[in-house]
Design an enzyme around this catalytic site. Structure first.
Site, PDB file in Angstrom:
ATOM      1  N   ASP A 197      -3.596  -0.792   4.222  1.00  0.00           N
ATOM      2  CA  ASP A 197      -3.411  -2.034   3.468  1.00  0.00           C
ATOM      3  C   ASP A 197      -4.248  -3.199   4.000  1.00  0.00           C
ATOM      4  O   ASP A 197      -3.730  -4.289   4.254  1.00  0.00           O
ATOM      5  CB  ASP A 197      -1.930  -2.439   3.474  1.00  0.00           C
ATOM      6  CG  ASP A 197      -0.992  -1.305   3.127  1.00  0.00           C
ATOM      7  OD1 ASP A 197      -1.361  -0.482   2.281  1.00  0.00           O
ATOM      8  OD2 ASP A 197       0.101  -1.239   3.711  1.00  0.00           O
TER       9      ASP A 197
ATOM     10  N   GLU B 190       0.915  -1.456  -7.752  1.00  0.00           N
ATOM     11  CA  GLU B 190       1.102  -2.317  -6.582  1.00  0.00           C
ATOM     12  C   GLU B 190      -0.255  -2.827  -6.080  1.00  0.00           C
ATOM     13  O   GLU B 190      -1.298  -2.558  -6.661  1.00  0.00           O
ATOM     14  CB  GLU B 190       1.808  -1.562  -5.454  1.00  0.00           C
ATOM     15  CG  GLU B 190       1.002  -0.410  -4.878  1.00  0.00           C
ATOM     16  CD  GLU B 190       1.702   0.282  -3.719  1.00  0.00           C
ATOM     17  OE1 GLU B 190       2.859  -0.055  -3.421  1.00  0.00           O
ATOM     18  OE2 GLU B 190       1.078   1.171  -3.116  1.00  0.00           O
TER      19      GLU B 190
END
Length: 491
Positions: A69, A220
Site C-alpha cells: 500500500d 478500494e
C-alpha cells in the site's frame, strides 16, 4: 538501513531473485496484516532483497521488507515512499528515502500508533501531502482515518488527537488526499463505498457535503491525479488475496465525479500476482513523466507483498496505458535531472550506429544478419549498402516508436517473446501491435541515445560489448556503457 547497490554480489543476488521469478513465469481488510508474515520470512526477505538495484536501474521490488500500500512524494531533493505499517500489530509506519530511485534508506519509524490516543493497531495505507510548510500524514488505524503532522517528511508525525473521519460504508479505509490546482484539497477513502470530501485549509478537518460517486466496479485504494483538466481516479479491484487484484481507472471533469470507467492499468504476469494499491508521482518539473508505485507478490503467502516501481504513460487520446510490469524497474532518476523528451528523433529512415567501434576504429551498425528478408536475428556489422541497415522510425504518440526494417518484407524490430528478463534476444519479426515491438528512445547526451523495450524496460545492448562485426544484440539492464549507446544517422 541503507540499501547499497554496488558490486558483483548485488548483481548475483538480483539474478538469483529474478531467476526464481522468471522460472515461475514460464514453467475487506483483515487482509492488510504484515504481521502474519513470520519473523523468519521477513529476515529471509531482507537477506535476498537488501541489494536490489542492478546497474543503473532500480530493480523490483525496491524495499527490503514485506510491506504494501505505498504512497510516494518528492520533497527536499529526495523521493519518499510510505507503505503500510509493520511492527507489532501493524503499528509502526516507516518512510524510505532515495535521491535517485536506486538506493533506498529506511528513515525509521515516522509514526508509531503507540503514541496515538484513539487507535493502536492496524495501521494501513498512508497518504502524505506537503502544504502550509508542513507534511500531513493521513492513515488508516482501527478502520478509521487519522491525520498526523510534522515539519519534516521523515517525521516524527504527531497525531491530531482524534480520528479525522470514519466515513460511510462498512470499511472506511485507504485515505488519499489530493490538492487541486485551485488549492482546494479533497480526501478519498473507503472499501466498496467511496467517500469524497473537501478538507479545510488547515488540512486536519473536513468540510462540505460528502460524496459517494464511484465507478461501478470500484473496490478500494482510491488515488487521483489531474492532467489536462481531466481527473483520473485509479482504484484497486478484487480482494487483495486474489491473484488478479489489480488497478483500473475512471475519468471525470470534476474531482467529486461522476466517473466514466476507462479500463484496466495493471495485470498479473506469470509469477507476479496481485499488482495493485498504487500511487503515482509526476517527476518534479516535468510535464508528462510519471512513476507508478504499487505492491505485488511472488509468494504463495498472500501477506508477503512487495513494493515495486514502474513507468506510467498516456496515449495520444489521454488514456492511461497499461503498466508494463518489470523486474528491472526504472532507470536512475535524480529529481534534478532534465526531463525526458518523449519523441526526440523525427519520423524517418536511419542507420543506427553503436558507440562501440571495431578494434580498427570502424563503426558498427544495427544490422539484420545476412540481409535476410524473413524473421531473423539482429546483430552488429560494419557499414554496408544493404537495406538490413536501414530502419524506418514512426512515433506512436504514446512515448514509443515502431522501428521497421527497409528490407522487402518490412519486418519489425522485436523483443523475443516480450521477455521481461535481461538477456532476451532482439530480432526482426512479422509486424504486430504488441509491446514486443514498441521502443522508447531517450537521449543520454552528446547525440547518443538508449533504445528501451516497452516490455521489460531493458535497453538494446551488444553482448559483452564485443567490437567484432556480427556480435549479437540483446536486451539488458541500463548501465550507460558504450554497448548501450546508439546514434541515428542518415541511411
Amino acid at each position: 538501513m541503507k540499501i547499497i547497490s554496488t558490486g558483483r554480489l548485488r548483481i548475483a543476488n538480483n539474478l538469483f531473485t529474478y531467476a526464481i521469478i522468471i522460472a515461475s513465469i514460464f514453467s475487506g481488510c483483515a487482509k492488510k496484516d504484515p504481521e502474519s508474515v513470520s519473523k523468519a520470512t521477513l529476515k529471509s526477505n531482507e537477506a535476498t532483497q537488501k541489494l536490489l538495484s542492478v546497474d543503473l536501474m532500480s530493480g523490483n521490488p525496491i524495499l527490503p521488507v514485506a510491506t504494501a500500500d505505498p504512497d510516494i512524494i518528492y520533497a527536499n531533493g529526495k523521493y519518499y515512499i510510505y507503505p503500510t505499517a509493520t511492527g507489532p500489530n501493524a503499528s509502526q509506519f516507516h518512510a524510505y528515502s532515495s535521491t535517485d530511485l536506486l538506493n533506498w534508506t529506511d528513515e525509521g519509524i515516522v509514526l508509531d500508533l503507540v503514541n496515538v490516543s484513539w487507535a493502536h493497531t492496524d495501521g494501513w495505507a498512508p497518504s502524505v501531502v506537503a502544504r502550509n510548510g508542513n507534511y500531513y500524514f493521513y492513515y488508516t488505524a482501527a478502520k478509521k482515518i487519522g491525520v498526523a503532522v510534522s515539519s519534516s517528511p521523515t517525521g516524527p508525525f504527531v497525531d491530531k488527537g482524534s480520528a479525522l473521519a470514519t466515513g460511510d460504508g462498512t470499511d472506511p479505509i485507504d485515505p488519499m488526499v489530493f490538492v487541486d490546482t485551485d488549492g482546494q484539497a479533497y480526501m478519498y477513502w473507503g472499501n466498496t463505498t467511496i467517500n469524497i470530501q473537501q478538507l479545510n485549509n488547515d488540512m486536519i478537518s473536513l468540510t462540505g457535503t460528502r460524496g459517494h460517486n464511484k465507478p461501478s466496479n470500484y473496490f478500494e485504494a482510491p488515488y487521483i491525479i489531474k492532467r489536462n483538466s481531466i481527473y483520473y481516479l485509479m482504484y484497486s479491484i478484487n480482494d487483495f488475496s486474489s491473484d488478479d487484484y489489480h488497478v483500473e481507472y475512471a475519468t471525470s471533469s470534476n474531482p467529486m465525479g461522476p466517473w466514466t470507467t476507462k479500463g484496466r492499468i495493471t495485470s498479473p504476469l506469470g509469477a507476479i500476482k496481485g499488482p495493485g494499491h498504487n500511487a503515482v508521482l509526476r517527476k518534479p518539473g516535468c510535464s508528462d513523466e510519471y512513476f507508478f508505485v504499487y505492491h505485488r507478490r511472488t509468494s504463495t503467502n498472500i501477506h508477503e507483498r512487495q513494493v515495486a516501481i514502474d513507468r506510467m504513460f498516456f496515449d495520444g487520446a489521454g488514456n492511461i496505458m497499461p503498466i508494463n510490469i518489470t523486474v528491472s524497474g526504472v532507470t536512475q532518476s535524480l529529481g534534478s535531472a532534465p526531463c525526458l523528451i518523449p519523441n526526440p528523433i523525427p519520423n524517418g529512415q536511419y542507420a543506427i550506429r553503436s558507440k562501440v567501434n571495431t578494434v580498427s576504429g570502424v563503426g558498427l551498425y544495427l544490422d539484420i544478419a545476412g540481409c535476410a528478408v524473413g524473421n531473423a536475428d539482429v546483430r552488429t556489422w560494419t557499414r554496408t549498402t544493404c537495406n538490413g541497415q536501414k530502419w524506418n522510425l514512426t512515433y506512436l504518440n504514446n512515448g514509443f516508436y515502431k522501428i521497421i526494417s527497409e528490407l522487402p518484407n518490412h519486418k519489425s524490430l522485436d523483443l523475443d517473446a516480450c521477455a521481461i528478463e535481461r538477456g532476451a534476444n532482439v530480432q526482426v519479426w512479422d509486424v504486430f501491435p504488441n509491446d514486443c515491438q514498441q521502443w522508447r528512445i531517450e537521449s543520454v547526451g552528446g547525440g547518443w541515445y538508449r533504445i528501451m523495450a516497452k516490455a521489460g524496460n531493458n535497453v538494446l545492448d551488444i553482448v559483452n560489448g564485443d567490437p567484432a562485426p556480427g556480435a549479437d544484440v540483446r536486451s539488458w539492464t541500463w548501465n550507460g556503457a558504450d554497448p548501450q549507446l546508439w546514434k541515428f544517422e542518415n541511411p
